[in-house]
Structures are given as C-alpha cells and as structure tokens.
Enzyme design. Structure first.
Site, mmCIF file in Angstrom:
data_model
loop_
_atom_site.group_PDB
_atom_site.id
_atom_site.type_symbol
_atom_site.label_atom_id
_atom_site.label_comp_id
_atom_site.label_asym_id
_atom_site.label_seq_id
_atom_site.Cartn_x
_atom_site.Cartn_y
_atom_site.Cartn_z
ATOM 1 N N HIS A 222 -12.326 90.807 21.466
ATOM 2 C CA HIS A 222 -13.654 90.648 21.306
ATOM 3 C C HIS A 222 -14.033 89.661 20.275
ATOM 4 C CE1 HIS A 222 -15.202 94.077 23.887
ATOM 5 N NE2 HIS A 222 -13.898 94.485 23.584
ATOM 6 N N CYS B 59 -13.057 90.571 27.281
ATOM 7 C CA CYS B 59 -12.415 91.837 27.720
ATOM 8 C C CYS B 59 -12.564 92.098 29.111
ATOM 9 C CB CYS B 59 -13.356 93.028 26.793
ATOM 10 S SG CYS B 59 -12.313 94.484 26.894
ATOM 11 N N GLU C 109 -16.857 88.613 19.224
ATOM 12 C CA GLU C 109 -17.833 88.880 18.599
ATOM 13 C C GLU C 109 -17.676 90.085 17.379
ATOM 14 O OE1 GLU C 109 -17.301 89.968 21.506
ATOM 15 O OE2 GLU C 109 -17.836 91.991 21.959
#
Lengths: 259, 197
Positions: free
Chosen positions: B178, B79, B180
C-alpha cells in the site's frame, strides 16, 4: 522478513492527546493530528489511538478526528475505545482507520471478536488486554481487567490471561496488545514474564505495551519475548526517546527495523 | 501537462486516504466509477480491499472490466487491485481481468498468515516506477494471497515464499503493498507513477 514495529500510543480524551501515570492524573500532551504527523515523520511504523474515556463512558469513538488523522497520515493506524459492535467498528474503519482494537467490550461479549473478524477480516481486529498481577505471581494468577482505563469502575474479569489469549486466537483475532498495569507509566521496562508467556500461547502478532523507559527496554522485549512490536507513549511524547535514534540503536543490536 | 488521476471505486469502499496520498504528491484524484472520466484521466488507479470474487463482481457489474482492459494511459493496481490484473486467483476460484498471465496464490501459513507489516521490495528489474527507492525499500503489506514472480515482475518480496511485490506490462502496473500507507517510500512510488506517460 517483517520489520519489528515501533508504535507510539496516543491516549485521546475529549479530542486531545493525554497521558497519565498508572492510568490516573492525565495531562494534555498535544493535538492529535500534529502529534500523529510528527511521529510518522520520525519513523513510527504505526500509531494507536486510544479514546480512553469512551469505554468507561459507555460510548464509541468520535469518528471526526479519525477522518482527520486518516487524511494526514501515511502509515497504518489503529483506533480503540468503547467499540462494542460491528456497526461502530464499520464507522471507524470507513473513516480511514486500518484496524480497530477492542478490550472491555470483548470481555463482556466474546462473540464480538468473531463477528468483527468475519465482517472485516482478522487483520483489522486487534484485542487489547490490561493485565493485573505482580512480577512474582504465578501465571495462573494473572488476571485480565475490565475498564482498566477508569480506576473507579475497573474490575477483575475473572479471566486468566493465557486462557483469554487462547480464546481470542480461536475466535479470529488478528493481533494482541498486552498492557501490563503494573508496568504502565512506571518506565521500568516491559513485563517480560507476561509477554513471554503470551508469546508461547499464541501465534498471533503480539504487541508489548506499558513500561518502556529506556532504549534497552525495547531491545530486551524484542530479543527475549519474541514480540512483533513495542508500544510506548510517555517516552515518545516527552521527546526523551526519539524514534529515529531508537531505530538506529536497535539496528546496531541486530534487530530488524525499518530505517 | 499535470496528472489528473482517477481512483476506481466499485463496491462503495472508502479511498479517502489514497486520494489524500495523491494530493500529498501534488495530484488531484477523482474517486468513482464514471467511464468517461476514467478515459479522460492521465493516470488510473485500481485499489482493492476485501475478497477477489466480490471485487471482480463489482467491476463487472459496472462494465469496468472492459474499460480497464481498453485503457492506454498508465494504470496502477494496488494490493487486491494488482491481483485482479492476473488471469486467475485461488481466492474463491476467481477469474481475473487477464491482463497479466498467471495465477494469484494463497501465501503459505508459515511464518504467519496473512502477511501484514513492513517488508522490503527487492528490485529485480530497473524501472522508473522505483526511481530513488533502492535504498529505502520498506513498504506496508496486508494480504493473504500474492502473485507469482514472472517475467513481468519488477520487485519481489519474500514471506514464506517469493512473490511479486510490483509488476509492469506495457501501460499496466501493480504493487502488492500500500503506497498510501508506506510513508516516504510510498510517496516516492506514487510520485514516480504520476511521472510515467
């Protein structure tokens, strides 16, 4: 283009997930982390956790379970319940939540919306709205309710729905979750009239909440109300609608979803 | 040799969910700003939240800008961390690390600003970072600025304009989304990153 999102809502009371009908008679449906993991595996795009007892009890969310969920989950999630200050929001976001949602405290002190947006960015700030009003009401009779999660102390905010939508948009909100009290838990479909009116009043992402009972209700609200996401609880918790099946159905109707 | 990851945390943000995402693909990650530990790691991740100017200031305050430029092991910017790899950002008129050429731009206000939600990363250049991701290419994005599509772009996403969803240049990689928070596709991408040498 962005995918339309499906969002299971987990109402949390005293550390477990519960669900009531018309906000009453809550029954336990399961462990927070276990359900969160299950929904992520099934293809949920996001989760919302409402600590439904926090706001009426005048306290903020217990961050211990927020941290447990953040460790377990690899999809975004939002936490709601009694958040009334930047400090309380910071604790929840620091514990790993992606967004916080505020409802009654924003009605009590609208400046909170701007304070949160300035500190964390609008993308973190979701405004929940519980709306009263009958299906055949005129839009200017739709009222935003305070403490709708606790019928004994809930009250009319004396704010019109569309006025409140415009106000939070101007104050820097990042998303609106519109929950229709008349539709919630009844499984007769989302309140399409209210959602379409809100859609026309703001450019913010809009999440439909309250009333999902069948797959066609999800298709309807995406096709006719321009919402970005649809939230539901009981039909997911009971297993009556599986998220994977629902997504395949929506895709077959030409609605863009993440599969 | 198994991967030993280091997540750079300058400025005190919480990267617990990223560390757990690494753990889910079998990699233990340390979080911090220790130069020696960064140098000893097999894989380094530069995440980022907040504004570009603040993040660059935090990196420079710890001399991490020089450390990042000198790394030879795989480095992944996530990001804002990816945006900082570029020369310049329109966000606050910020000078970046300059590892990649180009200027990070503000996304258009239409369809909506910022870009938030699940979108698709379209592969433009085959790369091991995207092994087995061509089918399920949905990732979770939250950002208002984005890097231009250049010769270093591995995957692009369209939202108001085309922008780089993933980049690669030597040992340096970046993803605008992202991983994650991107469920199975994100897990796969992290696993692919840790397999790079």
């Amino acid at each position: 283009m962005l995918a339309h999102r499906l969002i299971p809502c987990l109402d949390v009371a005293n550390g477990v997930v519960v669900k009531g009908v018309r906000f009453r008679d809550h029954r336990v449906v399961g462990d927070i982390v276990e359900l969160a993991r299950r929904y992520a595996d099934e293809g949920a795009d996001e989760l919302v956790f409402y600590d439904i007892t926090a706001s009426p009890e005048g306290r903020s969310v217990d961050v211990a379970w927020v941290a447990r969920v953040a460790c377990e989950l690899d999809i975004p999630f939002c936490v709601a319940g009694g958040i009334r200050s930047v400090v309380e929001a910071e604790a929840i976001l620091a514990a790993g939540a992606d967004k916080i949602s505020i409802n009654s405290p924003a009605l009590a002190r609208p400046e909170l919306v701007g304070e949160l947006a300035a500190r964390f960015g609008s993308q973190c700030v979701v405004i929940g709205m519980d709306v009263d009003g009958l299906a055949d009401d005129k839009p200017d009779l739709w009222r935003v309710m305070i403490n709708a999660g606790k019928p004994d102390i809930s009250s009319d905010s004396r704010r019109g729905l569309l006025d409140w939508v415009r106000e939070v948009t101007a104050r820097g909100a990042g998303e609106i979750v519109l929950n229709s009290i008349r539709a919630d838990g009844v499984r007769g479909g989302y309140a399409r009239d209210q959602l379409a009116a809100v859609r026309a009043a703001t450019t913010l992402p809009l999440v439909a909440s309250g009333g999902a009972g069948q797959p066609v209700h999800f298709a309807d609200v995406f096709e006719h109300c321009g919402v970005d996401a649809a939230l539901a609880a009981s039909v997911f918790h009971s297993g009556e609608i599986r998220i994977g099946d629902l997504k395949r159905y929506l895709a077959s109707r030409g609605i863009l979803v993440r599969i | 040799m198994s991967a030993r990851a280091y997540i750079i945390a300058a400025g005190g943000a919480n990267y617990g969910s990223l560390r757990e995402a690494c753990r889910r693909v079998g990699v233990e990650a340390e979080v911090g700003d220790d130069h020696a530990h960064i140098a000893a790691a097999t894989h380094v991740i530069l995440p980022g939240v907040g504004a570009a100017a603040h993040a660059m200031h935090a990196l420079r305050a710890c001399n991490l800008d020089r450390v990042l430029r000198s790394l030879t092991q795989p480095l992944l910017g996530i990001c804002l961390g990816m945006q900082l790899m570029f020369e310049h950002s329109e966000e606050g008129g910020t000078e970046g690390l300059g590892i990649l050429p180009g200027t990070v731009q503000r996304l258009p206000t239409t369809p909506r600003w910022p870009h938030m939600g699940w979108n698709q990363a379209m592969l433009v250049k085959p790369h091991a970072l995207f092994d087995e991701i061509t089918e399920n290419n949905w990732f979770y994005f939250v950002h208002g600025y984005a890097a231009p599509v250049t010769t270093h772009t591995l995957a692009r996403t369209d939202y108001g304009m085309g922008f780089a969803a993933a980049v690669a240049h030597g040992n340096v990689f970046g993803v605008q989304f992202h991983p994650e928070k991107s469920a199975s596709a994100g897990r796969r991408l992290l696993r692919n990153f840790f397999a790079l040498t």
